[in-house]
Design a protein around this motif. Structure first.
Motif, PDB file in Angstrom:
ATOM      1  N   LYS A   1       0.834  -1.203   0.000  1.00  0.00           N
ATOM      2  CA  LYS A   1       0.000   0.000   0.000  1.00  0.00           C
ATOM      3  C   LYS A   1       0.865   1.248   0.000  1.00  0.00           C
ATOM      4  CE  LYS A   1      -3.813   2.346   0.173  1.00  0.00           C
ATOM      5  NZ  LYS A   1      -4.669   2.451  -1.036  1.00  0.00           N
ATOM      6  N   ALA A   2       1.969   1.219   0.721  1.00  0.00           N
ATOM      7  CA  ALA A   2       2.867   2.374   0.758  1.00  0.00           C
ATOM      8  C   ALA A   2       3.386   2.703  -0.632  1.00  0.00           C
ATOM      9  CB  ALA A   2       4.034   2.096   1.706  1.00  0.00           C
ATOM     10  N   LEU A   3       3.831   1.692  -1.337  1.00  0.00           N
ATOM     11  CA  LEU A   3       4.381   1.903  -2.677  1.00  0.00           C
ATOM     12  C   LEU A   3       3.302   2.371  -3.648  1.00  0.00           C
ATOM     13  CD1 LEU A   3       7.074   1.760  -4.102  1.00  0.00           C
ATOM     14  CD2 LEU A   3       6.627  -0.638  -4.617  1.00  0.00           C
ATOM     15  N   GLU A   4       2.109   1.849  -3.489  1.00  0.00           N
ATOM     16  CA  GLU A   4       0.994   2.272  -4.343  1.00  0.00           C
ATOM     17  C   GLU A   4       0.719   3.764  -4.166  1.00  0.00           C
ATOM     18  OE1 GLU A   4      -3.851   1.543  -4.654  1.00  0.00           O
ATOM     19  OE2 GLU A   4      -2.594   0.059  -3.640  1.00  0.00           O
ATOM     20  N   LEU A   5       0.651   4.227  -2.908  1.00  0.00           N
ATOM     21  CA  LEU A   5       0.381   5.642  -2.649  1.00  0.00           C
ATOM     22  C   LEU A   5       1.519   6.529  -3.153  1.00  0.00           C
ATOM     23  CD1 LEU A   5      -1.129   5.523   0.951  1.00  0.00           C
ATOM     24  CD2 LEU A   5      -2.326   6.164  -1.146  1.00  0.00           C
ATOM     25  N   ALA A   6       2.757   6.111  -2.917  1.00  0.00           N
ATOM     26  CA  ALA A   6       3.901   6.911  -3.352  1.00  0.00           C
ATOM     27  C   ALA A   6       3.924   7.048  -4.869  1.00  0.00           C
ATOM     28  CB  ALA A   6       5.197   6.284  -2.857  1.00  0.00           C
ATOM     29  N   ARG A   7       3.615   5.971  -5.570  1.00  0.00           N
ATOM     30  CA  ARG A   7       3.612   6.025  -7.033  1.00  0.00           C
ATOM     31  C   ARG A   7       2.426   6.822  -7.560  1.00  0.00           C
ATOM     32  NH1 ARG A   7       5.822  -0.164  -7.961  1.00  0.00           N
ATOM     33  NH2 ARG A   7       8.024   0.411  -8.151  1.00  0.00           N
ATOM     34  N   GLU A   8       1.305   6.775  -6.861  1.00  0.00           N
ATOM     35  CA  GLU A   8       0.166   7.608  -7.252  1.00  0.00           C
ATOM     36  C   GLU A   8       0.541   9.088  -7.156  1.00  0.00           C
ATOM     37  OE1 GLU A   8      -3.148   6.595  -4.801  1.00  0.00           O
ATOM     38  OE2 GLU A   8      -3.568   4.712  -5.833  1.00  0.00           O
ATOM     39  N   ALA A   9       1.245   9.460  -6.088  1.00  0.00           N
ATOM     40  CA  ALA A   9       1.658  10.850  -5.916  1.00  0.00           C
ATOM     41  C   ALA A   9       2.587  11.291  -7.042  1.00  0.00           C
ATOM     42  CB  ALA A   9       2.337  11.035  -4.560  1.00  0.00           C
ATOM     43  N   VAL A  10       3.540  10.429  -7.396  1.00  0.00           N
ATOM     44  CA  VAL A  10       4.459  10.745  -8.490  1.00  0.00           C
ATOM     45  C   VAL A  10       3.682  10.929  -9.793  1.00  0.00           C
ATOM     46  CG1 VAL A  10       6.313   9.826  -9.936  1.00  0.00           C
ATOM     47  CG2 VAL A  10       6.468   9.654  -7.440  1.00  0.00           C
ATOM     48  N   ALA A  11       2.743  10.025 -10.068  1.00  0.00           N
ATOM     49  CA  ALA A  11       1.965  10.104 -11.307  1.00  0.00           C
ATOM     50  C   ALA A  11       1.128  11.375 -11.356  1.00  0.00           C
ATOM     51  CB  ALA A  11       1.071   8.872 -11.436  1.00  0.00           C
ATOM     52  N   MET A  12       0.598  11.799 -10.222  1.00  0.00           N
ATOM     53  CA  MET A  12      -0.189  13.034 -10.174  1.00  0.00           C
ATOM     54  C   MET A  12       0.655  14.256 -10.511  1.00  0.00           C
ATOM     55  SD  MET A  12      -2.533  12.610  -6.782  1.00  0.00           S
ATOM     56  CE  MET A  12      -3.953  11.521  -6.748  1.00  0.00           C
ATOM     57  N   MET A  13       1.864  14.278  -9.980  1.00  0.00           N
ATOM     58  CA  MET A  13       2.707  15.461 -10.132  1.00  0.00           C
ATOM     59  C   MET A  13       3.435  15.503 -11.467  1.00  0.00           C
ATOM     60  SD  MET A  13       2.077  17.170  -7.494  1.00  0.00           S
ATOM     61  CE  MET A  13       3.148  18.475  -8.086  1.00  0.00           C
ATOM     62  N   GLU A  14       3.648  14.350 -12.087  1.00  0.00           N
ATOM     63  CA  GLU A  14       4.506  14.291 -13.271  1.00  0.00           C
ATOM     64  C   GLU A  14       4.069  15.220 -14.408  1.00  0.00           C
ATOM     65  OE1 GLU A  14       6.773  10.933 -16.008  1.00  0.00           O
ATOM     66  OE2 GLU A  14       5.086  10.351 -14.725  1.00  0.00           O
ATOM     67  N   PRO A  15       2.758  15.376 -14.694  1.00  0.00           N
ATOM     68  CA  PRO A  15       2.377  16.248 -15.809  1.00  0.00           C
ATOM     69  C   PRO A  15       2.484  17.741 -15.492  1.00  0.00           C
ATOM     70  CG  PRO A  15       0.645  14.630 -15.293  1.00  0.00           C
ATOM     71  CD  PRO A  15       1.606  14.651 -14.159  1.00  0.00           C
ATOM     72  N   THR A  16       2.741  18.108 -14.265  1.00  0.00           N
ATOM     73  CA  THR A  16       2.739  19.508 -13.869  1.00  0.00           C
ATOM     74  C   THR A  16       4.116  20.132 -14.064  1.00  0.00           C
ATOM     75  OG1 THR A  16       3.432  19.291 -11.544  1.00  0.00           O
ATOM     76  CG2 THR A  16       1.120  18.798 -12.063  1.00  0.00           C
ATOM     77  N   ASP A  17       4.158  21.463 -13.954  1.00  0.00           N
ATOM     78  CA  ASP A  17       5.448  22.161 -14.004  1.00  0.00           C
ATOM     79  C   ASP A  17       5.910  22.598 -12.611  1.00  0.00           C
ATOM     80  OD1 ASP A  17       3.783  24.255 -13.401  1.00  0.00           O
ATOM     81  OD2 ASP A  17       4.333  25.503 -15.113  1.00  0.00           O
ATOM     82  N   ALA A  18       5.334  21.978 -11.579  1.00  0.00           N
ATOM     83  CA  ALA A  18       5.721  22.277 -10.193  1.00  0.00           C
ATOM     84  C   ALA A  18       7.019  21.535  -9.883  1.00  0.00           C
ATOM     85  CB  ALA A  18       4.616  21.881  -9.223  1.00  0.00           C
TER      86      ALA A  18
END
Length: 252
Positions: free
Chosen positions: A166-183
């Motif tokens: 579950k930890a890895l799933e959440l961490a990868r979800e966060a990365v996927a959310m941020m990847e398209p942004t310019d933040a």
């Protein structure tokens, strides 16, 4: 501040604001915040803190609620980068409480997630989880500024509990959310947290790639502080790998 503009250009933009146009309290507050963040990313932390202090005093005196909470939030964000989690907690908690009392749920949700990161950095895991849950329960589904950081916090906490899947799933979800942004900074921080989760669940070799990607992003932003921290972590991982390598003995 949160986009791809390099730190030295942020400082230059703040100088242009000082030179050009009408001087108003609101404009001056933003100028100070921009200059403070740019200086802080480049490692000029004492100067950054002085500029933040000036911006807060001005915001409290004349600039109104929005600028008061903004000054506190930006200051707390930079203190997290600087590694002063207690100072980050102080400013982020003050900003959160102002927004929460005002009923500004969206802003309060984002600040709750940031506050959770500051508490996690102090190893106050129960409190960090509480504020991550506050953010999760009050955030809109499309509010990436809240949705990614609460996942980052909970991922690390779950990894420490041994709940690696579950930890890895959440961490990868966060990365996927941020990847398209310019933040740029937030993308780097999210990758750093993925690397921490991988280390915590016993997969340190897999932590190298996200750390190298994070370093590239931090260098792009001229975030000298975070880039230096990542280089140190990569060096530690390299040393650990070297220590684990079998020693070859020549035949007698």
């Amino acid at each position: 501040i949160y986009g791809p503009t390099p730190a030295d250009e942020m400082v230059s933009a703040a100088e242009r604001l000082r030179r050009d146009g009408e001087v108003t309290p609101r404009r001056e507050t933003w100028r100070l915040l921009l200059a403070a963040y740019g200086e802080g990313l480049q490692g000029h932390l004492q100067e950054a803190r002085e500029l933040f202090s000036r911006s807060r005093r001005l915001a409290e005196a004349v600039s109104g609620f929005e600028m008061r909470t903004g000054a506190l939030a930006y200051s707390g964000s930079l203190e997290l980068i600087a590694g002063d989690a207690k100072a980050a907690e102080r400013d982020l908690r003050a900003a959160y409480e102002l927004n929460e009392r005002a009923g500004l749920v969206s802003f309060a949700s984002t600040l709750a997630a940031s506050l959770a990161l500051a508490l996690y950095a102090q190893r106050r895991y129960a409190e960090a989880e509480n504020f991550a849950d506050v953010s999760r329960n009050t955030s809109a589904a499309d509010d990436i500024a809240s949705e990614a950081p609460w996942r980052r916090v909970l991922a690390k906490i779950l990894a420490r509990r041994g709940e690696g899947v579950k930890a890895l799933e959440l961490a990868r979800e966060a990365v996927a959310m941020m990847e398209p942004t310019d933040a740029v900074n937030d993308r780097g921080d999210t990758l750093v947290d993925l690397a921490e989760v991988l280390e915590l669940i016993g997969r340190p070799d897999e932590a190298i790639e996200p750390l190298e990607l994070a370093r590239t992003l931090f260098e792009q932003k001229q975030n000298i502080v975070s880039a230096g921290n990542v280089r140190a972590r990569l060096a530690d991982l390299a040393a650990q790998r070297s220590a684990c390598d079998p020693v070859e003995h020549s035949d007698p």
